[in-house]
Design an enzyme around this catalytic site. Structure first.
Site, PDB file in Angstrom:
ATOM      1  N   CYS A   4       3.788   0.326   6.958  1.00 54.62           N
ATOM      2  CA  CYS A   4       3.267  -0.155   5.578  1.00 54.62           C
ATOM      3  C   CYS A   4       3.093  -1.582   5.505  1.00 54.62           C
ATOM      4  CB  CYS A   4       4.178   0.386   4.350  1.00 54.62           C
ATOM      5  SG  CYS A   4       3.578  -0.268   2.660  1.00 54.62           S
ATOM      6  N   CYS A   7       5.089  -3.452   2.930  1.00 53.62           N
ATOM      7  CA  CYS A   7       6.580  -3.482   3.274  1.00 53.62           C
ATOM      8  C   CYS A   7       6.848  -4.555   4.466  1.00 53.62           C
ATOM      9  CB  CYS A   7       6.862  -2.010   3.813  1.00 53.62           C
ATOM     10  SG  CYS A   7       7.232  -0.910   2.323  1.00 53.62           S
ATOM     11  N   ASP A  30      -4.530 -12.266  -1.843  1.00 49.34           N
ATOM     12  CA  ASP A  30      -5.333 -11.224  -1.012  1.00 49.34           C
ATOM     13  C   ASP A  30      -5.804 -11.910   0.199  1.00 49.34           C
ATOM     14  OD1 ASP A  30      -6.458  -8.387  -1.877  1.00 49.34           O
ATOM     15  OD2 ASP A  30      -7.460  -9.311  -0.265  1.00 49.34           O
ATOM     16  N   HIS A  46       9.118   0.444  -1.941  1.00 51.24           N
ATOM     17  CA  HIS A  46       7.573   1.225  -1.435  1.00 51.24           C
ATOM     18  C   HIS A  46       7.567   2.392  -2.575  1.00 51.24           C
ATOM     19  CE1 HIS A  46       4.517   2.541   1.080  1.00 51.24           C
ATOM     20  NE2 HIS A  46       5.074   3.781   0.503  1.00 51.24           N
ATOM     21  N   ASN A  87      -5.521   0.554  -7.703  1.00 54.11           N
ATOM     22  CA  ASN A  87      -6.243   1.745  -7.215  1.00 54.11           C
ATOM     23  C   ASN A  87      -5.472   2.937  -6.764  1.00 54.11           C
ATOM     24  OD1 ASN A  87      -8.932   0.500  -7.648  1.00 54.11           O
ATOM     25  ND2 ASN A  87      -8.544  -0.710  -5.827  1.00 54.11           N
ATOM     26  N   HIS A  98       0.916   1.224  -0.843  1.00 49.00           N
ATOM     27  CA  HIS A  98       1.930   0.753  -1.326  1.00 49.00           C
ATOM     28  C   HIS A  98       1.283  -0.074  -2.944  1.00 49.00           C
ATOM     29  CE1 HIS A  98       5.683  -1.937  -0.846  1.00 49.00           C
ATOM     30  NE2 HIS A  98       5.504  -2.258  -1.909  1.00 49.00           N
ATOM     31  N   HIS A 100       0.176  -1.714  -5.652  1.00 47.80           N
ATOM     32  CA  HIS A 100      -0.103  -3.168  -5.832  1.00 47.80           C
ATOM     33  C   HIS A 100      -1.173  -3.569  -7.082  1.00 47.80           C
ATOM     34  CE1 HIS A 100      -2.975  -1.505  -2.763  1.00 47.80           C
ATOM     35  NE2 HIS A 100      -3.723  -2.212  -3.281  1.00 47.80           N
ATOM     36  N   HIS A 102      -3.963  -5.890  -8.350  1.00 45.36           N
ATOM     37  CA  HIS A 102      -4.987  -6.950  -8.253  1.00 45.36           C
ATOM     38  C   HIS A 102      -5.116  -7.876  -9.349  1.00 45.36           C
ATOM     39  CE1 HIS A 102      -6.865  -5.272  -4.668  1.00 45.36           C
ATOM     40  NE2 HIS A 102      -6.610  -4.191  -4.939  1.00 45.36           N
TER      41      HIS A 102
HETATM   42  P1  5GP Z   1      -6.607  -1.537  -2.265  1.00 48.53           P
HETATM   43  O1  5GP Z   1      -7.850  -1.520  -1.641  1.00 48.53           O
HETATM   44  O2  5GP Z   1      -5.804  -0.835  -1.531  1.00 48.53           O
HETATM   45  O3  5GP Z   1      -6.607  -1.664  -3.593  1.00 48.53           O
HETATM   46  O4  5GP Z   1      -6.244  -3.169  -1.896  1.00 48.53           O
HETATM   47  C1  5GP Z   1      -5.607  -3.366  -0.833  1.00 48.53           C
HETATM   48  C2  5GP Z   1      -5.805  -5.005  -0.583  1.00 48.53           C
HETATM   49  O5  5GP Z   1      -4.997  -5.367   0.245  1.00 48.53           O
HETATM   50  C3  5GP Z   1      -7.259  -5.566  -0.150  1.00 48.53           C
HETATM   51  O6  5GP Z   1      -7.923  -6.081  -1.051  1.00 48.53           O
HETATM   52  C4  5GP Z   1      -6.984  -6.127   1.088  1.00 48.53           C
HETATM   53  O7  5GP Z   1      -8.044  -7.343   1.212  1.00 48.53           O
HETATM   54  C5  5GP Z   1      -5.630  -6.527   0.974  1.00 48.53           C
HETATM   55  N1  5GP Z   1      -4.908  -6.747   2.125  1.00 48.53           N
HETATM   56  C6  5GP Z   1      -5.083  -5.941   3.245  1.00 48.53           C
HETATM   57  N2  5GP Z   1      -4.072  -6.184   4.148  1.00 48.53           N
HETATM   58  C7  5GP Z   1      -3.528  -7.461   3.861  1.00 48.53           C
HETATM   59  C8  5GP Z   1      -2.731  -8.357   4.565  1.00 48.53           C
HETATM   60  O8  5GP Z   1      -2.336  -8.103   5.841  1.00 48.53           O
HETATM   61  N3  5GP Z   1      -2.205  -9.485   3.863  1.00 48.53           N
HETATM   62  C9  5GP Z   1      -2.941  -9.900   2.371  1.00 48.53           C
HETATM   63  N4  5GP Z   1      -2.662 -11.083   1.939  1.00 48.53           N
HETATM   64  N5  5GP Z   1      -3.829  -8.786   1.910  1.00 48.53           N
HETATM   65  C10 5GP Z   1      -4.052  -7.752   2.502  1.00 48.53           C
HETATM   66 ZN    ZN Z   2       5.335  -0.193   1.800  1.00 54.02          ZN
END
Ligand code: 5GP
Ligand code: ZN
Length: 114
Positions: A4, A7, A30, A46, A87, A98, A100, A102
C-alpha cells in the site's frame, strides 16, 4: 499493510511532502496536483476506503475533519474556500486503496463533480 503506497508513506519508506502529522493522521501534497493546493489527508491506520468506515473506526474520520480546518488556515485557504473529496471503488476512480480525503483549493473549482 504490504504493497500500500500510503502505508509506505506513513512508514517513511516513500518520501512525501508533509503538511501536517500527528499520531493518528498525516497530510501531504498530492504528487499530481489537480489544483494549486491539492492535499491528501489520511489515517495512519490502513482503512481501504470510505466504504469501510464503521462505528468502530469513525473516530479517525472525525479527527480528520476536525483537523482539516486547522490545515486550511495554515495553507491560507479558509476564506477563499476548498473542496473535500473521497473516492471509493472503480466508478469513482479510486486509485489508491487506502482511505484519503483530497483537499482542493487555490482556484475556482469546476462546477461539475460528476
Ligand atoms: P484517488 O484516485 O485514489 O482518489 O487518489 C489517489 C491520489 O494519490 C491521486 O491524486 C494521486 O496523484 C495521489 N498519489 C498516488 N501516488 C502518490 C504518491 O506516491 N505520493 C503522493 N504524494 N501522491 C500520490
Ligand atoms: Zn495503507
Amino acid at each position: 499493510m504490504d504493497n500500500c503506497i500510503f502505508c509506505k508513506i506513513v512508514a517513511g519508506d516513500i518520501p512525501s511532502n508533509k503538511v501536517y502529522e500527528d499520531d493518528k493522521i498525516l497530510c501531504f501534497r498530492d504528487i499530481a496536483p489537480m489544483a494549486p493546493v491539492h492535499l491528501l489527508v489520511i489515517p495512519k491506520e490502513h482503512i481501504p476506503s470510505a466504504d469501510h468506515i464503521t462505528n468502530d473506526n469513525a473516530d479517525i474520520v472525525a479527527h480528520i475533519f476536525a483537523t482539516i480546518p486547522l490545515i486550511a488556515k495554515a495553507e491560507g485557504i479558509s476564506e477563499s474556500g476548498y473542496r473535500i473529496i473521497t473516492n471509493h471503488g472503480d466508478d469513482a476512480r479510486q486509485s489508491v486503496k487506502h482511505l484519503h480525503f483530497h483537499v482542493l483549493a487555490g482556484k475556482q473549482l469546476p462546477e461539475n463533480m460528476g
